[in-house]
Design a protein around this motif. Structure first.
Motif, PDB file in Angstrom:
ATOM      1  N   GLY A  30       0.816  -1.210   0.000  1.00 27.30           N
ATOM      2  CA  GLY A  30       0.000   0.000   0.000  1.00 27.30           C
ATOM      3  C   GLY A  30       0.847   1.255   0.000  1.00 27.30           C
ATOM      4  O   GLY A  30       0.573   2.212  -0.737  1.00 27.30           O
ATOM      5  N   ARG A  31       1.883   1.269   0.807  1.00 37.02           N
ATOM      6  CA  ARG A  31       2.773   2.423   0.866  1.00 37.02           C
ATOM      7  C   ARG A  31       3.483   2.632  -0.463  1.00 37.02           C
ATOM      8  O   ARG A  31       3.627   3.749  -0.951  1.00 37.02           O
ATOM      9  CB  ARG A  31       3.787   2.234   1.994  1.00 37.02           C
ATOM     10  N   ASN A  32       3.933   1.552  -1.084  1.00 32.45           N
ATOM     11  CA  ASN A  32       4.635   1.656  -2.368  1.00 32.45           C
ATOM     12  C   ASN A  32       3.704   2.179  -3.468  1.00 32.45           C
ATOM     13  O   ASN A  32       4.108   3.001  -4.291  1.00 32.45           O
ATOM     14  CB  ASN A  32       5.239   0.316  -2.762  1.00 32.45           C
ATOM     15  N   ILE A  33       2.461   1.716  -3.479  1.00 24.76           N
ATOM     16  CA  ILE A  33       1.487   2.211  -4.464  1.00 24.76           C
ATOM     17  C   ILE A  33       1.234   3.694  -4.230  1.00 24.76           C
ATOM     18  O   ILE A  33       1.209   4.494  -5.168  1.00 24.76           O
ATOM     19  CB  ILE A  33       0.182   1.388  -4.406  1.00 24.76           C
ATOM     20  N   ALA A  34       1.053   4.083  -2.964  1.00 28.88           N
ATOM     21  CA  ALA A  34       0.825   5.496  -2.643  1.00 28.88           C
ATOM     22  C   ALA A  34       2.009   6.347  -3.088  1.00 28.88           C
ATOM     23  O   ALA A  34       1.818   7.438  -3.642  1.00 28.88           O
ATOM     24  CB  ALA A  34       0.579   5.660  -1.148  1.00 28.88           C
ATOM     25  N   ALA A  35       3.227   5.883  -2.863  1.00 28.03           N
ATOM     26  CA  ALA A  35       4.418   6.640  -3.267  1.00 28.03           C
ATOM     27  C   ALA A  35       4.462   6.811  -4.780  1.00 28.03           C
ATOM     28  O   ALA A  35       4.798   7.899  -5.279  1.00 28.03           O
ATOM     29  CB  ALA A  35       5.677   5.941  -2.767  1.00 28.03           C
ATOM     30  N   ASN A  36       4.104   5.769  -5.526  1.00 30.65           N
ATOM     31  CA  ASN A  36       4.111   5.865  -6.993  1.00 30.65           C
ATOM     32  C   ASN A  36       3.017   6.794  -7.502  1.00 30.65           C
ATOM     33  O   ASN A  36       3.242   7.572  -8.441  1.00 30.65           O
ATOM     34  CB  ASN A  36       3.986   4.478  -7.619  1.00 30.65           C
ATOM     35  N   LEU A  37       1.826   6.741  -6.901  1.00 29.43           N
ATOM     36  CA  LEU A  37       0.753   7.654  -7.299  1.00 29.43           C
ATOM     37  C   LEU A  37       1.141   9.104  -7.034  1.00 29.43           C
ATOM     38  O   LEU A  37       0.928   9.981  -7.876  1.00 29.43           O
ATOM     39  CB  LEU A  37      -0.538   7.307  -6.564  1.00 29.43           C
ATOM     40  N   ALA A  38       1.709   9.356  -5.854  1.00 28.52           N
ATOM     41  CA  ALA A  38       2.122  10.720  -5.519  1.00 28.52           C
ATOM     42  C   ALA A  38       3.205  11.205  -6.485  1.00 28.52           C
ATOM     43  O   ALA A  38       3.202  12.372  -6.892  1.00 28.52           O
ATOM     44  CB  ALA A  38       2.618  10.775  -4.075  1.00 28.52           C
TER      45      ALA A  38
END
Length: 102
Positions: A30-38
């Motif tokens: 979840g954190r990795n997906i959030a970092a990529n979206l940001a």
């Protein structure tokens, strides 16, 4: 927090010290997906739970730096941030992996 090692030899030898390289980095799917979206410029909110330890503080600082909104996330007192430990063989195949209990 992801802690990962890469063996310098072809396989793990049980009950002895195995030479290799050890690294740590913020992780979690979840954190990795959030970092990529940001990173793509998409407004991103992440709701998660972290501990009140150094890894939890690192997570929060990194999220703010990346522009990830974590205002709805919870930092729990007396709890360690989740850690995932894995060991890869020289060729990149996963040898073993462990997660901590809460």
């Amino acid at each position: 927090m992801d802690v990962f090692g890469t063996l310098s030899q072809n396989r793990v030898i049980p009950t002895v010290s195995n030479p290799g390289k050890i690294e740590m980095q913020l992780g979690g799917m979840g954190r990795n997906i959030a970092a990529n979206l940001a990173a793509l410029g998409i407004e991103t909110r992440l709701i998660t739970v972290v501990g009140d330890d150094a890894d939890g503080e690192l997570f929060k600082r990194d999220a703010v730096k990346r522009g990830i909104n974590v205002e709805s996330s919870l930092q729990m007192a007396g709890i360690n941030t989740s850690t995932y430990l894995y060991v890869d063989q020289q060729d990149g195949r996963r040898d073993s992996a462990y997660g901590n209990d809460h």
